[in-house]
Write a protein that holds these residues in place. Sequence first.
Motif, mmCIF file in Angstrom:
data_model
loop_
_atom_site.group_PDB
_atom_site.id
_atom_site.type_symbol
_atom_site.label_atom_id
_atom_site.label_comp_id
_atom_site.label_asym_id
_atom_site.label_seq_id
_atom_site.Cartn_x
_atom_site.Cartn_y
_atom_site.Cartn_z
ATOM 1 N N SER A 59 0.816 -1.206 0.000
ATOM 2 C CA SER A 59 0.000 0.000 0.000
ATOM 3 C C SER A 59 0.854 1.262 0.000
ATOM 4 N N SER A 60 1.969 1.278 0.755
ATOM 5 C CA SER A 60 2.829 2.466 0.764
ATOM 6 C C SER A 60 3.534 2.635 -0.566
ATOM 7 N N ALA A 63 0.884 3.948 -2.988
ATOM 8 C CA ALA A 63 0.458 5.296 -2.610
ATOM 9 C C ALA A 63 1.493 6.347 -2.971
ATOM 10 N N ILE A 154 -5.952 -0.359 -1.545
ATOM 11 C CA ILE A 154 -5.798 0.678 -0.511
ATOM 12 C C ILE A 154 -4.763 1.708 -0.960
ATOM 13 N N ALA A 158 -5.448 5.668 -1.628
ATOM 14 C CA ALA A 158 -4.692 6.729 -0.958
ATOM 15 C C ALA A 158 -4.126 7.718 -1.978
ATOM 16 N N ARG A 159 -3.691 7.197 -3.138
ATOM 17 C CA ARG A 159 -3.191 8.079 -4.187
ATOM 18 C C ARG A 159 -4.300 8.973 -4.717
ATOM 19 N N ALA A 165 -5.252 12.680 1.986
ATOM 20 C CA ALA A 165 -4.745 11.436 2.573
ATOM 21 C C ALA A 165 -3.272 11.528 2.954
ATOM 22 N N THR A 166 -2.731 12.737 3.061
ATOM 23 C CA THR A 166 -1.310 12.890 3.391
ATOM 24 C C THR A 166 -0.958 12.197 4.704
ATOM 25 N N PHE A 168 -2.569 9.758 6.155
ATOM 26 C CA PHE A 168 -2.711 8.304 6.011
ATOM 27 C C PHE A 168 -1.510 7.722 5.274
ATOM 28 N N THR A 169 -1.039 8.420 4.230
ATOM 29 C CA THR A 169 0.131 7.959 3.494
ATOM 30 C C THR A 169 1.369 7.958 4.395
ATOM 31 N N LEU A 172 1.210 4.892 6.415
ATOM 32 C CA LEU A 172 1.634 3.722 5.653
ATOM 33 C C LEU A 172 3.160 3.655 5.565
#
Length: 407
Positions: A59-60, A63, A154, A158-159, A165-166, A168-169, A172
């Motif tokens: 996910s990271s 993203a 996910i 996030a992207r 979503a900064t 949240f990223t 991650l």
Amino acid sequence: MQKIIQNYGSILLLLLGIALGSIVGLVIPHVVDYIKPLGDIFLNLLFVSIIPLLFFAISSAVANIQSENKLGKIIGLMSVVFLTTIVLASIATIVVLYFFPVSSLSTNAGALESPASDDSSWGERIVKFLTVEEFGNLLSRQSMLAFVIFSFLIGIAARRAGATATAFTSFLNAGNEVMKQLLILLMKAAPIGLGAYFAYQVKTIGPQLFGFYAKPMALYYSFGIAFFFVFFSLYAFLAYGKKGPALFWKNNIVPSLTALSTCSSLATMPANLAAAKKIGIPPAIANVVIPLGNTLYKNGSAISSILKIYVAFSMLGWNFFEWNTMITAIGITVLVTIVAGGIPNGGYMGEMLMISVYGLPNEAIPAVMIIGTLVDPLATILNATADTVAAMLVTRLSNEKFAPPIA
């Protein structure tokens, strides 16, 4: 000497642990039952780390990819690399079997319990393979591909959320770093854990290698080892140039030993990700290709699939070397590499697929499944460590730059 210890100390300790485990398994096998729990504890700690590692790594990585076209390019090139190299492995195995045939086998050598039959349709099986009904089921290793897809989505979400979503990223990214540090801690116990588990493997599988299945096993292990060094070196050369093979093999020692000891692609994935970082593979590629490859890309399963089909045909007196049979075998092999899971002896589903497609009689099942069990150690090495060299190829094809290697 001090520099050698500094650079290779962890590898030397791992080799020492595995060597001692081998000696225990061969010389004093009655002790194995007492030390095997150490291996089980280590393996369980690795397995419980896999789910969060997968989630944060995939996910990271997704993203943080800036361009949508770049993500699609990585997935497309990864698919081309996976499919092309699996077909090459299948064809190479057929060629070797043609020039070095294995004699017919009998089914009286013993039997393994076959899995329970599944009466669901192919459509229902695909749904079960790709998705789960409840979120809690995602956290099981039995739903690994569904979890990979979820983590991937996910990252895409996030992207798409952009600046909103900064935070949240950042979560991650932080989680990904925390999991890396956790795995560094766990791998410090690898010499003991893998040594104990390797003692168990030597005790249980070792004696069978010299029995009824010696000839097909000799062919598989001799060709598999040659394939391991020749083809992977070739792929590393194509990806990185003259320094590629040396760089790949230097960083592939720990993943290979982990795969050999645990017979698990999943348990090897953390070591692959660490190796990819040392090689200089961009994280955006490594954190997508290696986790997906862990589930979908299996050179060892491809080679063993062809061998098992050939042995079954030989045992039944059927001709394997007909074009329709060989083309079907390659098609089945591509499917088997997807169906086979990243857990020990996960190829049984693939074996049942092969048996059902060819309509093989029940007496062929025990021989096929026994071979699947005996080839598992080397098959896992080929399955697991190919993910890293595949990521190197994707990096080269995508025109991304390798980071400077980490000593």
